[in-house]
Enzyme design. Structure first.
Site, PDB file in Angstrom:
ATOM      1  N   SER A 180      46.559  43.330  40.184  1.00 15.20           N
ATOM      2  CA  SER A 180      47.510  44.170  40.688  1.00 15.20           C
ATOM      3  C   SER A 180      48.540  44.680  39.601  1.00 15.20           C
ATOM      4  CB  SER A 180      48.242  43.575  41.655  1.00 15.20           C
ATOM      5  OG  SER A 180      49.302  44.434  42.330  1.00 15.20           O
ATOM      6  N   THR A 181      49.751  44.477  39.573  1.00 12.44           N
ATOM      7  CA  THR A 181      50.550  44.752  38.382  1.00 12.44           C
ATOM      8  C   THR A 181      50.204  44.407  37.164  1.00 12.44           C
ATOM      9  OG1 THR A 181      52.341  44.540  40.040  1.00 12.44           O
ATOM     10  CG2 THR A 181      53.009  44.739  37.671  1.00 12.44           C
ATOM     11  N   HIS A 207      44.809  46.963  42.962  1.00 15.59           N
ATOM     12  CA  HIS A 207      45.831  47.945  43.541  1.00 15.59           C
ATOM     13  C   HIS A 207      46.279  49.096  42.334  1.00 15.59           C
ATOM     14  CE1 HIS A 207      46.954  43.872  45.530  1.00 15.59           C
ATOM     15  NE2 HIS A 207      45.808  44.214  46.133  1.00 15.59           N
ATOM     16  N   MET A 296      52.028  41.332  41.546  1.00 16.24           N
ATOM     17  CA  MET A 296      52.930  41.037  42.268  1.00 16.24           C
ATOM     18  C   MET A 296      52.787  40.755  43.642  1.00 16.24           C
ATOM     19  SD  MET A 296      56.392  43.145  42.241  1.00 16.24           S
ATOM     20  CE  MET A 296      56.754  43.248  40.448  1.00 16.24           C
ATOM     21  N   ASP A 299      48.294  38.481  47.167  1.00 16.21           N
ATOM     22  CA  ASP A 299      47.107  38.948  47.496  1.00 16.21           C
ATOM     23  C   ASP A 299      45.955  38.388  46.691  1.00 16.21           C
ATOM     24  OD1 ASP A 299      44.998  40.382  48.685  1.00 16.21           O
ATOM     25  OD2 ASP A 299      44.977  41.874  47.199  1.00 16.21           O
TER      26      ASP A 299
END
Length: 364
Positions: A180-181, A207, A296, A299
């Site tokens: 993600s991030t 993401h 972050m 998940d």
């Protein structure tokens, strides 16, 4: 409650005014400075002392990539990159800004009458809030970056392992990769170090802002030795290919094929890494190999634990190299991580794990 200090760097007066309006309406944010050039922003950053920066990627003079390099080396501050469109040139510069230390890339608002304006405006403010708490460090890593956004090489310190543990299966079928991030940079760091002959198909959940997905795939393919495709559903995964989850769809592995569906959000995400990992645990058991990178939230953690419990092998990125340690930390707390490794040696470890396997494998 202390407000989050935001600095805008945007050359378009119209867009800059919109951003000032968006930020000014949000009770969580405090606009402390607004500049039209990166040069002016660098001169004013010390006085402004922002907690987070909204940075345009196309600027007169110094562009967003160059500005990111300067900010992260001189005044490390969380940076949210805004891009107006997703053409290949702008996307390349945006993605390389992530590699230089920016945290995320978002779509610019087209104006108050533009399509999805309220959604985009809310996403920008939410990301400014979220990224403001990320602890960034001064970028001292030796880098060779093409400032026009073409393929580049980044050199970094490599951590060495002593007596790495042995994977519990020597016969894997699929590798799942979730981030993600900070993910685009981390994904490239892993995939670009794998050989073209890597024997497993790779299923990827990243993401990302939906409008950037297709161009992100093209950018990624230019930096790794594999073909990168967006899953349409029904594919038989084969080695040499990275299968990316499509916009707003989960991907799962079932009966040897990749399927897509729009089930409920999981950990506030769709696509969700946990959904992918859970399907791998169910379908492959000890033949599943999973990698969870920076991000972050939580998940991927629950799904990774299921793969671990099914006898598969799981690797999570160590806190020392994560942009955000949320997702890997959640997997560690659940006890679902076989190895916790710094980013720079994950690819090396993956090659060790699959070394007994020769040639491509079909999923069975």
């Amino acid at each position: 409650m202390k407000k989050i200090r935001v600095m805008i760097v945007e050359d378009s007066l119209v867009i800059r005014t919109y951003l000032e309006h968006i930020i000014g309406k949000d009770a969580r944010l405090d606009l402390v400075a607004s500049f039209s050039t990166a040069e002016d922003a660098l001169k004013g950053i010390v006085k402004a002392a922002p907690d987070v920066i909204s940075l345009d990627i196309r600027l007169p003079g110094m562009n967003g990539l160059e500005a990111t390099l300067r900010i992260m080396s001189e005044h490390p501050t969380p940076i949210v990159v805004l891009a107006a469109n997703v053409d290949s040139d702008e996307l390349n510069i945006s993605m390389n800004a992530l590699r230089a230390g920016a945290l995320t890339v978002l779509e610019k608002p087209a104006g108050v009458n533009g399509k999805d304006y309220e959604i985009i405006a809310a996403r920008i403010c939410d990301q400014l809030v979220a990224m403001s708490v990320v602890k960034v460090v001064r970028q001292r890593t030796a880098r060779t970056l093409n400032l026009n956004g073409s393929k580049e090489i980044i050199h970094s310190n490599v951590f060495k392992m002593a007596n790495p543990p042995v994977a519990r299966s020597d016969r894997f079928r699929v590798m799942g990769l979730v981030a993600s991030t900070g993910g685009p940079n981390a994904i490239v760091a892993v995939l670009s170090r794998l050989p073209r002959e890597f024997p497993l198909p790779i299923l990827l959940v990243q993401h990302i802002t939906p409008s950037f997905l297709e161009s992100f795939g093209s950018w990624l393919q230019g930096l790794c030795p594999f073909k990168v495709v967006i899953v349409k559903g029904g594919e038989f995964p084969v080695a040499g290919t990275v299968y990316m989850a499509p916009v707003d769809h989960h991907i799962i592995l079932e009966s040897g094929r990749i399927s897509i569906h729009q089930g409920p959000l999981v950990s506030m995400q769709r696509p969700a890494g946990t959904v992918l990992f859970q399907s791998m645990a169910k379908t492959l058991g000890p033949r599943a190999l999973a990698v969870l990178l920076t991000g972050m939230g939580e998940d991927g953690a629950t799904g990774m634990k299921e793969i671990y419990d099914a006898g598969g092998y799981t690797i999570a990125e160590d806190e020392s190299t994560c942009v955000v340690y949320g997702m890997p930390a959640a997997a560690v707390r659940l006890g679902g991580v076989s190895e916790l490794l710094p980013l720079d040696i994950i690819a090396e470890r993956l090659q060790q794990i699959v070394a007994p396997q020769l040639g491509g494998l079909n999923v069975g």
